[in-house]
Design a protein around this motif. Sequence first.
Motif, PDB file in Angstrom:
ATOM      1  N   VAL A 189       5.423  17.705  14.138  1.00  0.00           N
ATOM      2  CA  VAL A 189       6.317  18.357  13.173  1.00  0.00           C
ATOM      3  C   VAL A 189       6.596  17.398  12.021  1.00  0.00           C
ATOM      4  CG1 VAL A 189       8.554  19.472  12.844  1.00  0.00           C
ATOM      5  CG2 VAL A 189       7.349  19.690  15.035  1.00  0.00           C
TER       6      VAL A 189
ATOM      7  N   ALA B 118       4.780  16.711   7.851  1.00  0.00           N
ATOM      8  CA  ALA B 118       3.540  16.172   7.255  1.00  0.00           C
ATOM      9  C   ALA B 118       3.872  15.144   6.190  1.00  0.00           C
ATOM     10  CB  ALA B 118       2.692  17.311   6.690  1.00  0.00           C
TER      11      ALA B 118
ATOM     12  N   ARG C 189       7.444  22.462   4.038  1.00  0.00           N
ATOM     13  CA  ARG C 189       7.192  22.607   2.596  1.00  0.00           C
ATOM     14  C   ARG C 189       5.930  23.411   2.345  1.00  0.00           C
ATOM     15  NH1 ARG C 189       9.702  17.488  -0.199  1.00  0.00           N
ATOM     16  NH2 ARG C 189      10.764  16.645   1.601  1.00  0.00           N
TER      17      ARG C 189
ATOM     18  N   VAL D 159      12.180  11.506  -2.726  1.00  0.00           N
ATOM     19  CA  VAL D 159      13.031  10.432  -3.222  1.00  0.00           C
ATOM     20  C   VAL D 159      12.617   9.159  -2.494  1.00  0.00           C
ATOM     21  CG1 VAL D 159      15.384   9.548  -3.400  1.00  0.00           C
ATOM     22  CG2 VAL D 159      14.943  11.988  -3.657  1.00  0.00           C
ATOM     23  N   CYS D 160      12.031   8.236  -3.250  1.00  0.00           N
ATOM     24  CA  CYS D 160      11.458   7.037  -2.634  1.00  0.00           C
ATOM     25  C   CYS D 160      11.195   6.019  -3.734  1.00  0.00           C
ATOM     26  CB  CYS D 160      10.139   7.433  -1.948  1.00  0.00           C
ATOM     27  SG  CYS D 160       9.269   6.050  -1.167  1.00  0.00           S
ATOM     28  N   GLY D 161      11.310   4.742  -3.404  1.00  0.00           N
ATOM     29  CA  GLY D 161      10.996   3.694  -4.382  1.00  0.00           C
ATOM     30  C   GLY D 161       9.492   3.612  -4.657  1.00  0.00           C
ATOM     31  N   GLU D 162       8.686   4.251  -3.819  1.00  0.00           N
ATOM     32  CA  GLU D 162       7.226   4.362  -3.998  1.00  0.00           C
ATOM     33  C   GLU D 162       6.516   3.009  -4.003  1.00  0.00           C
ATOM     34  OE1 GLU D 162       7.244   7.036  -7.494  1.00  0.00           O
ATOM     35  OE2 GLU D 162       6.565   8.596  -6.119  1.00  0.00           O
ATOM     36  N   TYR D 163       7.092   2.067  -3.267  1.00  0.00           N
ATOM     37  CA  TYR D 163       6.474   0.747  -3.143  1.00  0.00           C
ATOM     38  C   TYR D 163       5.875   0.650  -1.751  1.00  0.00           C
ATOM     39  CZ  TYR D 163       7.029  -4.117  -1.440  1.00  0.00           C
ATOM     40  OH  TYR D 163       6.859  -5.330  -0.820  1.00  0.00           O
TER      41      TYR D 163
ATOM     42  N   ARG E  32       4.318   9.255  -4.565  1.00  0.00           N
ATOM     43  CA  ARG E  32       4.417   9.801  -3.210  1.00  0.00           C
ATOM     44  C   ARG E  32       3.753  11.168  -3.040  1.00  0.00           C
ATOM     45  NH1 ARG E  32       7.868   8.262   0.916  1.00  0.00           N
ATOM     46  NH2 ARG E  32       6.844   9.890   2.100  1.00  0.00           N
TER      47      ARG E  32
ATOM     48  N   LYS F 265      15.417  17.220  12.602  1.00  0.00           N
ATOM     49  CA  LYS F 265      16.030  18.408  13.217  1.00  0.00           C
ATOM     50  C   LYS F 265      15.875  18.326  14.745  1.00  0.00           C
ATOM     51  CE  LYS F 265      16.963  22.954  13.315  1.00  0.00           C
ATOM     52  NZ  LYS F 265      18.132  23.564  12.801  1.00  0.00           N
TER      53      LYS F 265
ATOM     54  N   LEU G 270      22.228   6.757   4.817  1.00  0.00           N
ATOM     55  CA  LEU G 270      20.939   6.076   4.764  1.00  0.00           C
ATOM     56  C   LEU G 270      20.570   5.349   6.057  1.00  0.00           C
ATOM     57  CD1 LEU G 270      21.329   4.729   1.150  1.00  0.00           C
ATOM     58  CD2 LEU G 270      19.873   6.586   1.903  1.00  0.00           C
TER      59      LEU G 270
ATOM     60  N   ASP H 232      10.431   7.793  10.149  1.00  0.00           N
ATOM     61  CA  ASP H 232      11.891   7.723  10.007  1.00  0.00           C
ATOM     62  C   ASP H 232      12.627   8.386  11.168  1.00  0.00           C
ATOM     63  OD1 ASP H 232      11.499   6.494   7.620  1.00  0.00           O
ATOM     64  OD2 ASP H 232      12.365   8.085   6.375  1.00  0.00           O
TER      65      ASP H 232
ATOM     66  N   PRO I 180      17.079   1.591   2.738  1.00  0.00           N
ATOM     67  CA  PRO I 180      15.758   1.193   2.244  1.00  0.00           C
ATOM     68  C   PRO I 180      15.771  -0.071   1.383  1.00  0.00           C
ATOM     69  CG  PRO I 180      16.615   2.954   0.893  1.00  0.00           C
ATOM     70  CD  PRO I 180      17.627   2.719   1.969  1.00  0.00           C
TER      71      PRO I 180
ATOM     72  N   TYR J  19       5.369   1.876   5.352  1.00  0.00           N
ATOM     73  CA  TYR J  19       4.592   1.028   6.271  1.00  0.00           C
ATOM     74  C   TYR J  19       5.003   1.302   7.718  1.00  0.00           C
ATOM     75  CZ  TYR J  19       3.430  -3.190   8.914  1.00  0.00           C
ATOM     76  OH  TYR J  19       3.001  -4.057   9.885  1.00  0.00           O
TER      77      TYR J  19
ATOM     78  N   ALA K 159       6.299   3.943   8.931  1.00  0.00           N
ATOM     79  CA  ALA K 159       5.844   5.283   9.323  1.00  0.00           C
ATOM     80  C   ALA K 159       4.371   5.226   9.741  1.00  0.00           C
ATOM     81  CB  ALA K 159       6.050   6.267   8.171  1.00  0.00           C
TER      82      ALA K 159
HETATM   83  C1  LIG Z   1      16.167   6.042  -1.772  1.00  0.00           C
HETATM   84  C2  LIG Z   1      15.006   5.690  -0.902  1.00  0.00           C
HETATM   85  C3  LIG Z   1      14.062   4.792  -1.388  1.00  0.00           C
HETATM   86  C4  LIG Z   1      12.975   4.453  -0.578  1.00  0.00           C
HETATM   87  N1  LIG Z   1      12.055   3.575  -1.076  1.00  0.00           N
HETATM   88  C5  LIG Z   1      11.001   3.217  -0.308  1.00  0.00           C
HETATM   89  C6  LIG Z   1       9.999   2.331  -0.813  1.00  0.00           C
HETATM   90  O1  LIG Z   1      10.018   1.894  -1.970  1.00  0.00           O
HETATM   91  N2  LIG Z   1       8.993   1.976   0.014  1.00  0.00           N
HETATM   92  C7  LIG Z   1       8.898   2.452   1.294  1.00  0.00           C
HETATM   93  O2  LIG Z   1       7.970   2.066   2.006  1.00  0.00           O
HETATM   94  N3  LIG Z   1       9.816   3.313   1.779  1.00  0.00           N
HETATM   95  C8  LIG Z   1      10.850   3.717   1.016  1.00  0.00           C
HETATM   96  N4  LIG Z   1      11.756   4.618   1.502  1.00  0.00           N
HETATM   97  C9  LIG Z   1      11.557   5.162   2.855  1.00  0.00           C
HETATM   98  C10 LIG Z   1      10.390   6.185   2.896  1.00  0.00           C
HETATM   99  O3  LIG Z   1      10.575   7.190   1.948  1.00  0.00           O
HETATM  100  C11 LIG Z   1      10.338   6.785   4.304  1.00  0.00           C
HETATM  101  O4  LIG Z   1      10.438   5.743   5.246  1.00  0.00           O
HETATM  102  C12 LIG Z   1       9.040   7.580   4.556  1.00  0.00           C
HETATM  103  O5  LIG Z   1       8.982   8.719   3.744  1.00  0.00           O
HETATM  104  C13 LIG Z   1       8.981   7.985   6.024  1.00  0.00           C
HETATM  105  O6  LIG Z   1       7.920   8.835   6.272  1.00  0.00           O
HETATM  106  P1  LIG Z   1       8.011   9.940   7.430  1.00  0.00           P
HETATM  107  O7  LIG Z   1       6.651  10.548   7.515  1.00  0.00           O
HETATM  108  O8  LIG Z   1       8.618   9.370   8.637  1.00  0.00           O
HETATM  109  O9  LIG Z   1       9.091  11.002   6.905  1.00  0.00           O
HETATM  110  P2  LIG Z   1       9.098  11.923   5.616  1.00  0.00           P
HETATM  111  O10 LIG Z   1       8.273  11.358   4.531  1.00  0.00           O
HETATM  112  O11 LIG Z   1      10.533  12.189   5.335  1.00  0.00           O
HETATM  113  O12 LIG Z   1       8.400  13.273   6.104  1.00  0.00           O
HETATM  114  C14 LIG Z   1       9.037  14.160   6.991  1.00  0.00           C
HETATM  115  C15 LIG Z   1       8.429  15.546   6.790  1.00  0.00           C
HETATM  116  O13 LIG Z   1       8.958  16.434   7.766  1.00  0.00           O
HETATM  117  C16 LIG Z   1       9.172  17.697   7.168  1.00  0.00           C
HETATM  118  N5  LIG Z   1      10.189  18.407   7.976  1.00  0.00           N
HETATM  119  C17 LIG Z   1      11.478  18.023   8.157  1.00  0.00           C
HETATM  120  N6  LIG Z   1      12.111  18.903   8.952  1.00  0.00           N
HETATM  121  C18 LIG Z   1      11.203  19.849   9.281  1.00  0.00           C
HETATM  122  C19 LIG Z   1      11.269  21.048  10.076  1.00  0.00           C
HETATM  123  N7  LIG Z   1      12.399  21.412  10.705  1.00  0.00           N
HETATM  124  N8  LIG Z   1      10.163  21.784  10.190  1.00  0.00           N
HETATM  125  C20 LIG Z   1       9.000  21.418   9.576  1.00  0.00           C
HETATM  126  N9  LIG Z   1       8.887  20.313   8.807  1.00  0.00           N
HETATM  127  C21 LIG Z   1       9.972  19.548   8.659  1.00  0.00           C
HETATM  128  C22 LIG Z   1       9.654  17.349   5.763  1.00  0.00           C
HETATM  129  O14 LIG Z   1       9.478  18.412   4.855  1.00  0.00           O
HETATM  130  C23 LIG Z   1       8.795  16.136   5.435  1.00  0.00           C
HETATM  131  O15 LIG Z   1       7.602  16.471   4.738  1.00  0.00           O
HETATM  132  C24 LIG Z   1      12.846   4.995   0.731  1.00  0.00           C
HETATM  133  C25 LIG Z   1      13.794   5.903   1.201  1.00  0.00           C
HETATM  134  C26 LIG Z   1      14.869   6.253   0.405  1.00  0.00           C
HETATM  135  C27 LIG Z   1      15.882   7.219   0.943  1.00  0.00           C
END
Ligand SMILES: Cc1cc2nc3c(=O)[nH]c(=O)nc-3n(C[C@H](O)[C@H](O)[C@H](O)COP(=O)(O)OP(=O)(O)OC[C@H]3O[C@@H](n4cnc5c(N)ncnc54)[C@H](O)[C@@H]3O)c2cc1C
Length: 397
Positions: free
Chosen positions: A16, A18, A42, A49-53, A109, A167, A270, A287, A294, A301, A303
């Motif tokens: 769950v 992507a 989606r 929302v991410c620093g994209e680094y 991103r 969730k 956060l 996450d 962050p 990384y 993730a």
């Molecule tokens: C302000 C901010 C700045 C950041 N800056 C950085 C940075 O510069 N560098 C960095 O490495 N990290 C940064 N991060 C952290 C980074 O964005 C996350 O760690 C990363 O996106 C984690 O990836 P993920 O795949 O675990 O989760 P996500 O990217 O959040 O993906 C989760 C996915 O699950 C989907 N989803 C959620 N609930 C459901 C549901 N019920 N049913 C179906 N789909 C669902 C969402 O739509 C989403 O696409 C930052 C975070 C924040 C808040």
Amino acid sequence: MSVQNLNSKKLNVGIVGAGPAGSLMAYLLARLGHHVYLIERRHQTDRKVCGEYLCPKGVELLEQMNLFQQVGSIFEPLHGMVLVSPLDVSIPAYFPTPSGSERGLSVNRQLFDQKLLDLALENGVDYLNDTTVTKVFQAPEGDWTVETDSGSFRFNVLIAADGRQSKIGHQLGHIKEINTKRAALHCYLPRKTARGNRMGEMHIFANESYCGLDPISDDEVNFSIVCNSERLKKEKPIHIINEAIRNSKRLNAMFDPADEKTEIRIVTCLKNHNDFVAGNNLAYIGDAAGFIDPLTGEGIYNALLSSKILADCLSHEPDVAGALSLYKKTKRKLSFQKTLLNHFFQFLIRRTTLVNLTASFLQKSQSRANHFIGIIGDIHSPAKGLWKMLFNFEGNQ
Ligand SMILES: Cc1cc2nc3c(=O)[nH]c(=O)nc-3n(C[C@H](O)[C@H](O)[C@H](O)COP(=O)(O)OP(=O)(O)OC[C@H]3O[C@@H](n4cnc5c(N)ncnc54)[C@H](O)[C@@H]3O)c2cc1C
């Protein structure tokens, strides 16, 4: 499901989310021959929302998996960070390696997440977008049923990659959100000065807030400020951003004040804590497995790494239970030092005098500053980086 022999039985796996964690996981498990369903709420990948680094260790991980060419090569490199203290002292610091070739990336991103999703799709993953998971429950024999707004599905193994506010984690009582009273304000700003060298920036301000800059392209800088969320009750987000620009010589030289049309996105709460992580044919990655403020920009990384570790465990262990238990143990070990380090940084940035003292300590030696961001870039473990900063700072690595 009792015990699965992973060498003889192909699993039906539901993932769950992507984001980077879910898409990489889907790709890796499909390559192992499992039948994978990736469920995403989606319609299409968008720019989170991410620093994209992406830190150097993240780049290295893509290289190790032979995925850099497909996923990372279109993005611009980052060679280090400029650290800016509350007294406006700027310290350029370069990622430390013997060859000096280490680099992070500035990743858009939307494109980055799409590239990872494409990998999964090219390898036969069944993708259900526009599909929100509403509830999950486990049958007595161990399989998981996942209910969505467009039907329900049954899987041998469920992987929750549904992000910071998972969730699934909330429904099952595995995730605890921790209100750090911090908020992140995020926008993109055009540079008014000519393109600089490829460095990120980390500014620490006197009011316990900090801001990260990532030069995504010539005319677009990713600008994120993390501050006390109480400020949002009294001040407009644009004022918080413009106050930071106004009060810093360096930011002032780089940007005009943001105008009313600037899209500012806000993220609060956060931090989350996940004690469960894995077991009962269920695993959390990215996450959803735990997230801290962050500050050091390594969520992407983490993730990717959690997906790689879980895929390795599932490919090496003879059964699911053993694989999940090994994953949980490995994940805990990895997060221990990082959590301590993050607490230390959070403590530090709230003490302006200490930050200024640290800046003058780093300013005295280029290699000391380099080792400092070696910790932030995950090139050094916190303990090793600290050792190098204190005792080996003249060395080149
Ligand atoms: C302000 C901010 C700045 C950041 N800056 C950085 C940075 O510069 N560098 C960095 O490495 N990290 C940064 N991060 C952290 C980074 O964005 C996350 O760690 C990363 O996106 C984690 O990836 P993920 O795949 O675990 O989760 P996500 O990217 O959040 O993906 C989760 C996915 O699950 C989907 N989803 C959620 N609930 C459901 C549901 N019920 N049913 C179906 N789909 C669902 C969402 O739509 C989403 O696409 C930052 C975070 C924040 C808040």
